[in-house]
Design an enzyme around this catalytic site. Structure first.
Site, PDB file in Angstrom:
ATOM      1  N   ASP A 155     -59.181  23.122   3.424  1.00  0.00           N
ATOM      2  CA  ASP A 155     -57.800  23.561   3.221  1.00  0.00           C
ATOM      3  C   ASP A 155     -57.471  23.390   1.747  1.00  0.00           C
ATOM      4  OD1 ASP A 155     -55.096  24.021   3.169  1.00  0.00           O
ATOM      5  OD2 ASP A 155     -54.560  22.408   4.545  1.00  0.00           O
ATOM      6  N   ASP A 208     -53.793  25.145  14.985  1.00  0.00           N
ATOM      7  CA  ASP A 208     -54.245  24.072  14.111  1.00  0.00           C
ATOM      8  C   ASP A 208     -53.254  22.932  14.208  1.00  0.00           C
ATOM      9  OD1 ASP A 208     -52.343  24.329  11.458  1.00  0.00           O
ATOM     10  OD2 ASP A 208     -52.854  26.321  12.225  1.00  0.00           O
ATOM     11  N   GLU A 264     -54.862  24.726  -1.024  1.00  0.00           N
ATOM     12  CA  GLU A 264     -53.591  25.445  -1.152  1.00  0.00           C
ATOM     13  C   GLU A 264     -52.680  24.696  -2.104  1.00  0.00           C
ATOM     14  OE1 GLU A 264     -50.754  24.851   2.167  1.00  0.00           O
ATOM     15  OE2 GLU A 264     -52.507  24.132   3.314  1.00  0.00           O
TER      16      GLU A 264
END
Length: 288
Positions: A176, A87, A178
């Site tokens: 994403d 990534d 987090e």
């Protein structure tokens, strides 16, 4: 000093500095500082950061993993049953895709957007470069639930590279979600508020693309900020973050992971991942 008619000396009041002089000095100081205050942040990031926080736009997959969960050893090499991927974001700049391909990397996710204020300036080279070398590729969005709704951020993501195409080599977009690098860990949201935000993003993504987005997260963050919500596991593939020899316990709702980010210090680009299956399984995911 003057003399009162009584013969006593009387001091004059202190002289005040003219305001015009102060205004002129302030203007001169501002002229010196303005170029520094207005200078753009690196790689398209906005703002100069606040205290210990990085500038907006600089977040990327897993930037909070080591700080919050630590790191252990590397997993054993298991390419017979797992497929290597990477990534990347603006931190990697222009990526050497031929070198990654030759090293055995077969898929990638590339940061497209963050919030509703940032587009990765290297996205075209990264997204198209992976495709051109033969990889299966996808895009990801770094969520900032404190800046705009999940629906609005999903639209921004799709409109700036995060969509899906039925070409057999494009993975569904990834969310994403987090630790917040810019402030409160859970973005100032309650657990139920966070679940609602994520659900809104996923619903909008599916409505516009026909695909269920991948969820990238860490078990500890998910437990803390969603209260261990288990409602997304049946539909959304899990991309687990854990820098250790195994993926460890998974968030509530998932019996298995689809992808695993296992290190931020791998060859060439740093961030390396494993797909939980062979290359044909990745092709299946790309092809719906």
């Amino acid at each position: 000093m003057s003399v009162h008619r009584s013969g006593t000396a009387v001091p004059h009041p202190p002289q005040r500095r003219p305001r015009r002089a102060l205004t002129t000095a302030a203007a001169a100081l501002l002229a010196v500082l303005s170029p520094l205050l207005l200078a753009p942040s690196p790689a398209g990031a906005t703002g100069s950061g606040d205290g210990d926080f990085p500038p907006r736009g600089s977040a990327h997959l897993g930037m909070g993993v080591i700080e919050h969960d630590g790191q252990g050893g590397l997993p054993p090499l298991t390419r017979a049953s797992q497929t290597e991927g990477v990534d990347v974001s603006s931190h990697q700049g222009n990526v050497d895709w031929p070198a990654l391909w030759d090293s055995g990397v077969k898929w990638s996710y590339n940061k497209a957007t963050e919030g509703t204020y940032y587009k990765n300036p290297y996205f075209t080279q990264q997204y198209n470069g992976a495709y051109d070398i033969g990889m299966i590729r996808g895009a990801y969005h770094f969520a900032t639930p404190d800046t705009a709704s999940g629906t609005v951020q999903a639209d921004y993501f799709i409109d700036h590279g995060g969509g899906w195409s039925a070409d057999g080599r494009t993975l569904p977009g990834a969310l994403d979600i987090e630790w917040n690098p810019y402030g409160d860990t859970c973005y100032g949201k309650s657990r139920s508020g966070m679940v609602t935000w994520i659900g809104d993003f996923l619903a909008r993504y599916r409505a516009r693309t026909g695909r269920d987005a991948v969820i990238y997260t860490a078990t500890s963050w998910w437990t803390q900020c969603t209260g261990g919500y288990s409602g997304f596991g049946a539909s959304n593939p899990l991309w687990i973050a854990r820098y250790n020899t195994t993926p460890g316990p998974l968030p509530a709702g998932w019996d298995a992971h689809t992808m695993w980010q296992y290190t931020s210090s791998g060859p060439i680009v740093g961030d390396h991942d494993r797909f939980n299956g062979t290359l044909d399984r990745i092709t299946d995911l790309a092809g719906n």
